[in-house]
Each structure stands twice: as structure tokens, then as C-alpha cells.
Design a protein around this motif. Sequence first.
Motif, mmCIF file in Angstrom:
data_model
loop_
_atom_site.group_PDB
_atom_site.id
_atom_site.type_symbol
_atom_site.label_atom_id
_atom_site.label_comp_id
_atom_site.label_asym_id
_atom_site.label_seq_id
_atom_site.Cartn_x
_atom_site.Cartn_y
_atom_site.Cartn_z
ATOM 1 N N GLY A 88 0.747 -1.100 -0.044
ATOM 2 C CA GLY A 88 0.057 -0.053 0.168
ATOM 3 C C GLY A 88 0.718 1.098 0.110
ATOM 4 N N HIS A 89 2.030 1.181 -0.523
ATOM 5 C CA HIS A 89 2.946 2.417 -0.404
ATOM 6 C C HIS A 89 2.596 3.467 -1.212
ATOM 7 C CE1 HIS A 89 4.198 0.701 -4.269
ATOM 8 N NE2 HIS A 89 4.649 1.753 -4.631
ATOM 9 N N ARG A 90 1.757 3.337 -2.286
ATOM 10 C CA ARG A 90 1.215 4.697 -3.026
ATOM 11 C C ARG A 90 -0.103 5.340 -2.042
ATOM 12 N NH1 ARG A 90 1.545 0.692 -6.750
ATOM 13 N NH2 ARG A 90 -0.759 0.303 -6.634
ATOM 14 N N ASP A 91 -0.882 4.504 -1.423
ATOM 15 C CA ASP A 91 -1.551 5.048 -0.543
ATOM 16 C C ASP A 91 -1.213 5.687 0.542
ATOM 17 O OD1 ASP A 91 -3.954 4.412 -2.116
ATOM 18 O OD2 ASP A 91 -4.251 2.648 -1.391
ATOM 19 N N VAL A 92 -0.127 5.116 1.125
ATOM 20 C CA VAL A 92 0.674 5.622 2.224
ATOM 21 C C VAL A 92 1.314 7.054 1.945
ATOM 22 C CG1 VAL A 92 2.599 5.398 3.878
ATOM 23 C CG2 VAL A 92 1.194 3.251 3.164
ATOM 24 N N ALA A 137 -16.885 -3.945 -15.768
ATOM 25 C CA ALA A 137 -15.629 -4.101 -15.708
ATOM 26 C C ALA A 137 -14.845 -3.370 -14.483
ATOM 27 C CB ALA A 137 -14.995 -3.255 -16.913
ATOM 28 N N ILE A 138 -14.085 -3.886 -13.700
ATOM 29 C CA ILE A 138 -13.675 -3.513 -12.319
ATOM 30 C C ILE A 138 -12.063 -3.343 -12.493
ATOM 31 C CG2 ILE A 138 -13.562 -3.873 -9.822
ATOM 32 C CD1 ILE A 138 -15.848 -5.928 -10.158
ATOM 33 N N LEU A 139 -11.653 -2.301 -12.431
ATOM 34 C CA LEU A 139 -9.981 -2.057 -12.548
ATOM 35 C C LEU A 139 -9.530 -1.643 -11.229
ATOM 36 C CD1 LEU A 139 -10.992 -1.652 -15.525
ATOM 37 C CD2 LEU A 139 -9.542 0.036 -15.933
ATOM 38 N N ASP A 140 -9.026 -2.716 -10.461
ATOM 39 C CA ASP A 140 -8.574 -2.463 -9.310
ATOM 40 C C ASP A 140 -6.985 -2.095 -9.207
ATOM 41 O OD1 ASP A 140 -8.015 -2.466 -6.541
ATOM 42 O OD2 ASP A 140 -8.333 -4.401 -6.073
ATOM 43 N N GLU A 141 -6.603 -0.909 -9.333
ATOM 44 C CA GLU A 141 -5.436 -0.245 -9.748
ATOM 45 C C GLU A 141 -4.484 -0.941 -10.909
ATOM 46 O OE1 GLU A 141 -2.908 0.904 -6.431
ATOM 47 O OE2 GLU A 141 -4.347 0.716 -4.968
ATOM 48 N N ALA A 142 -5.329 -1.288 -12.092
ATOM 49 C CA ALA A 142 -4.988 -2.093 -12.960
ATOM 50 C C ALA A 142 -4.140 -1.400 -13.826
ATOM 51 C CB ALA A 142 -6.180 -2.764 -13.772
ATOM 52 N N THR A 143 -3.705 -0.092 -13.727
ATOM 53 C CA THR A 143 -3.109 0.760 -14.674
ATOM 54 C C THR A 143 -1.974 1.669 -14.025
ATOM 55 O OG1 THR A 143 -4.602 2.594 -14.543
ATOM 56 C CG2 THR A 143 -5.095 1.086 -16.341
ATOM 57 N N CYS A 144 -1.582 1.156 -12.596
ATOM 58 C CA CYS A 144 -0.776 1.609 -11.899
ATOM 59 C C CYS A 144 0.784 1.610 -12.683
ATOM 60 C CB CYS A 144 -0.720 0.980 -10.485
ATOM 61 S SG CYS A 144 -0.169 -0.865 -10.562
ATOM 62 N N HIS A 145 0.999 0.700 -13.580
ATOM 63 C CA HIS A 145 2.520 0.637 -14.101
ATOM 64 C C HIS A 145 2.430 1.468 -15.629
ATOM 65 C CE1 HIS A 145 3.856 -2.133 -10.998
ATOM 66 N NE2 HIS A 145 2.723 -2.888 -11.311
ATOM 67 N N LEU A 146 1.340 1.841 -15.692
ATOM 68 C CA LEU A 146 1.152 2.701 -17.122
ATOM 69 C C LEU A 146 1.514 4.270 -16.682
ATOM 70 C CD1 LEU A 146 -2.036 1.108 -18.830
ATOM 71 C CD2 LEU A 146 0.445 0.261 -18.899
ATOM 72 N N HIS A 200 -5.632 5.238 -8.292
ATOM 73 C CA HIS A 200 -4.583 5.599 -7.583
ATOM 74 C C HIS A 200 -3.830 7.132 -7.940
ATOM 75 C CE1 HIS A 200 -3.063 3.571 -11.416
ATOM 76 N NE2 HIS A 200 -1.959 4.191 -11.042
ATOM 77 N N ARG A 201 -4.544 7.424 -9.001
ATOM 78 C CA ARG A 201 -4.337 8.793 -9.350
ATOM 79 C C ARG A 201 -5.485 9.787 -9.247
ATOM 80 N NH1 ARG A 201 -0.976 6.338 -14.032
ATOM 81 N NH2 ARG A 201 1.205 6.260 -13.109
ATOM 82 N N LEU A 203 -17.602 5.017 -12.023
ATOM 83 C CA LEU A 203 -17.385 5.374 -10.678
ATOM 84 C C LEU A 203 -16.024 5.026 -10.402
ATOM 85 C CD1 LEU A 203 -18.796 5.987 -7.876
ATOM 86 C CD2 LEU A 203 -18.644 3.426 -7.608
ATOM 87 N N ALA A 204 -15.219 6.193 -9.922
ATOM 88 C CA ALA A 204 -13.800 5.851 -9.319
ATOM 89 C C ALA A 204 -14.090 5.792 -7.618
ATOM 90 C CB ALA A 204 -13.044 7.084 -9.511
ATOM 91 N N VAL A 205 -13.581 4.731 -7.250
ATOM 92 C CA VAL A 205 -13.459 4.487 -5.788
ATOM 93 C C VAL A 205 -12.103 5.032 -5.047
ATOM 94 C CG1 VAL A 205 -13.470 2.705 -4.109
ATOM 95 C CG2 VAL A 205 -14.707 2.443 -6.105
ATOM 96 N N VAL A 206 -11.812 5.718 -4.240
ATOM 97 C CA VAL A 206 -10.815 6.392 -3.637
ATOM 98 C C VAL A 206 -10.855 6.345 -2.173
ATOM 99 C CG1 VAL A 206 -10.510 8.061 -5.628
ATOM 100 C CG2 VAL A 206 -11.534 8.831 -3.491
#
Length: 622
Positions: A204-208, A542-551, A575-576, A416-419
Motif C-alpha cells: 500500500g505504499h502509494r496510498d501511504v 469492468a472492475i479495474l483495481d489499480e489495473a493501470t498503476c504501471h502505465l 491511484h491517481r 465510478l472511481a473509488v478512492v
Amino acid sequence: MKNVVRFTAATLRRRLRPLGRLAGWSAAEALPALLAGHLTARAVDEGFLAGRPGVGLAWLGVLAGAVGIGAFGTRRAYACLGDVVEPFRDELAERVVTGALLRSTAAGARPETSAVARLTHQVEIVRDTFAGLVMVVRGFLFTAGAALIGLSSLTPVVAAVVAVPLLAGLVLFAAALPAMAGRQRDYVRADERLGEAAGAAFAGHRDVVACGAQEFVAGRVGRQVDRQAGAERALARMAALRSLSLAVGGWLPLAVLLLAAPWLVRRGLTAGAVLGALVYVATGLQPALHALVQGVASGGLRFAVTLERILTATAPPPAGTPPPAGTPPPAGTPPPAGTPPPATPHAGTAPPADPDAGPARRGVEPVPLAAVPATGGGTAAAVPWAELRGVTFRYGTQARPILDGFDLALAEGAHLAVVGPSGAGKSTLAGLLAGLLRPEAGTVRLGGVPVGGADPAVLARHRVLIPQEAYVFTGTLLDNLRYLRPDTPHGQVETAVDGLGLRPLVSRLGGLAATVDPPTLSAGERQLVAAVRAYLSPAPLAILDEATCHLDPVAEERVEQAFAARPGALVVVAHRISSALRARHVLILDGGCPMRGRHDELLARSATYRELVGHWQGQPAA
């Protein structure tokens, strides 16, 4: 420790033949211990003291020959050791992997972050300590037994005098073993807790960083480091008990023998026999006892405690546990023709919620979650693609609920974006929507169909989940992309490749028919492959659970816009801040009462959201 004894005994029983060979070569290794004192006594009495040095040297030559045989026996004993130890290590590794997979993929289970520590650290500890334990125990039995037999051949009285303190030292050591085992057990548990805390922090370092919680998380991990250090210091203090056992069992017999030497000589014992008795004690019994005590106190305790921890943690789940929904095929295996699509297009799992964060901040009472009305562009009367009603979910019966009485409906066109901060329940919500987690209370429906107990093929027709770690198997790129819908027309695949930005990878590999070698792909390329695969699936949700964090942000925007234009509904665990800005609605989870609205609305209404946005943008919250 009973399960450790049973498991080890069963393992040894399956290897009686290698153990027999090991025992045979151990007997050859113990030959010098059996003959050393006797041959020394003959060399002194019949050779050097009798004025015949040649005879004395001849007896010592026989002893040298016995030492050579013993050295060859040692070499062969170590060669046999691998036949006993390596299969034991393989069985244990298989048990750890199987147990971790069964528990992590069971319905409603959380991924086991400590399984990696067991496989990469604890299994190797058990393998190494098991090998050392086998060698020191068989060494003590054969060497000490040979020395006592040789000592008895010189004089039974001396053997009895030596055996008493030796037995006392062994009894003292055995009495201290439970305390030593307790210290070792504390150390292993501290090691696992440290691994879990560090794993949760890394996941969870990005959220931290987004929440500015670096000092809090570092402090929590630091406390686990301190606990592990304290457990290791307590373990080191037990060395005093080992020294006492060695003094009583190893050095006291030598002192007793020296003090009793004049009395033994007056009773007719020759000088050579006294010297031979000293050789048996100093070169046979004492080193064997030292090796046993040090080996069992260090390696043996580590073996018993670590193996007990592994056996307990990898015990199979209770009978009747339902299989996981949508378990993917093993890496390197292309899907067979006609195989129905799995429930999820990946081999990994979504990042676990922080186990220590809980559903709410420490010291804050849980608040029932407010209802979140349907979002999307459809009419209110339309059947929503996904619906949660009165859902309550918690990890463990004594834990605070991650979600409590939670309502959510997603209709056609929803985006929907979940943050929220780490541990607030973002990935938990994604798992509930996908049917991978089962709520404690309430219902979850996809297309009007309850997900509880639904067939994986039925779930796969309604939703597709892309986690952070995307799964790509060895096979053609086309097979990877059409895995969830094998009959997808080639033209539709080409359109998705261009729309989601996968064309550079297709060109680099040499076309859709090229074979994919997963380790050669970057994390971002694997995420793009998984994104196109999910885009082509028949599932409307479609559910994207931080699915693009490496892009990069441009590629991420392209993927999210493509999914937003796709028929159905889209949920993005963001995550952004850019993901929240693109969404029609944003759901903020912060461990208390969730809040839904547009970006500008939440900036005005939610302090937590303003804080997150401020950290995302590198600015202080308003």
C-alpha cells in the motif's frame, strides 16, 4: 510439538533405506572413537613403557588406519545425507505452496502475505537444521556409544564413573529445552509479524504516500523490528544453559577421571589404560556431547519451532470449503479449446487491505455506511448491472467491519472511481462486486443474479476484474487476448489493440500470432494485455483495481476512456487524481461514512477527499 514428531517420524520411515546406508557409514566413521583409547593403552603399555618403541608405533599405525577408515566413512555419510534431507525439503515446500493456494483462493479468504516468508525463509531453515540435526544426533549416538564401549573394555569402573556426569549433563540440557523452545517460538512469530507488516506497507505504499502516513507506517514496522530484535536477544541468553550442560556432562567427567587416576592406579590399572581412558573422554565423549548440545540447542530448536509453525499454518482448510471462483490456469499453459472462461483473467490477487488499518481509524467507532444511489446514464427503473444491498463485510469475526450496511447500484453507463486511504475497503469492495468475497450480511447481485454460490461461468458473463498484478500466460498473444472470449472476431481484436494502445507491443513481438514469454514483458505491458483481454470479454461490468498503476498517465487515460465508452459499467479503484477527474462519480471510503458525488462536490463536502487531492497534487489540503 507432537505434530512435529509425527511429521518427522513419518518422513524418516519413508526413507529407511537411505537411513540404513547413513547408519552403516556412521559406524565406519565411529571406528576411531571405538579403538582410540584401547590402541593408545596398548601402545603405551606394550610399546613405549616396555622399551619397545617399534611396537608402540605399530599400534599407533593401526590407529592411523582406523582414522583413515573413519574419514572415508564421514565422506560417504555426507553423501548419503542428501538422500534423506532433499526429499524432506521438497515435501515441505509442496505443503507450503499447496496450503497457501488453498487458503488464499478459498471463498472469502485474504491472500497470505506470510506464505512467501515460509517458502523462501522458513523452509530453508527447516531443511538446513534438519540436515544438521540428523548429523549431530547420529554422530552422538555412534561416537559416544563407541567411546563408552571402548572405555568399558579398559575397565567397567571407569565407564561407570564417566557415565554419571555425562547422564547428568544430558538431563540438565533436556530440562532446559522447553524454555529454549519457547524463546525460539517467540523469535519465529516475531519474524512472521515483521514480514506481514512490511508486506502490507509495501503493498500500500502509494496510498501511504498519498495520505502522508509515512511516519505512522514506518513506526508500526519499526515496532515489529524492535520486537524481533528483542526475541533474538532472549534467544541468545539461553546460551548460558547450554554452557552449564556442557560443563557438567563434558568437562566434569574429565576432571573426575584425573582426580581418580591415583586411586585407579593403586587398584591395578596401568598407566596406558588411564591414558586411554582420558583419550576416550577427551576425543570421543566430550566432542560428541558438545556437538549434540550445540546442534540441538541452535539448529534443533529452530527446526522444531519453525516446522511446527509451518505445519500449523499450512494445515488444509476444513472439508467442504468451496473452490475459488475463476482460478486461472498455471503459468505456461495455454487455455484448451472450448474451455469456458474463468471468473477472473489473472493469476494474481488484488492487494490485501492493510490488516492493522481496520475499517476505521484506531479509536473511532464504526459508523453505518450511507446508501449510495445508482449511478450511470440509464433510467432509474433499469435493472442495474451491479447492486449491493445492506452489505456488511469484515476480516475475522472479532474485526471491525470494513463495510457495514453498505448499498450501491451501478446502472448502464456508470463510471465510478473509488478512492480512499489504504485499508479503507477499496479492494474489498472490488472483491465483493466481483463475487470473490462473500458478505457477512446483505446481498450482492450482478445483472439481477445473486453472486453467492453462482457458477464461475455465470459470474464471468457479468463482470471482469483486472487486479494490479496482471496475469499473462505462455502462448500466442492472440490466445492471451481472446482468453475470455475465444470466438472474438479478428477485426474486433485489432480494434481493441489500437484503442487501448497495445499496438507497439504487437509490433515488437511480430504480430498477434507471436508467442508471448511473460518474464520478458514489462509490468505495464502485462497490464495492457490484461486490459485488452478484459475489454474483449462479454462481461458488461469492468472492475479495474489499480489495473493501470504501471502505465504512464497518458496510457492510463487511454485505457480508462476506452472502458468508459464500452457498453456496461466501469468501476476504477483509483491511484491517481486523474482517474477521479475522469469519472462521472467518485466514491470516497475513509473508514467512516462513505460519500459519493462529482469531483467538485466532494472537494466542497469531504475533508478526507480534499486531503487526498492535496497529496495527489503535491499541495496542502484546503
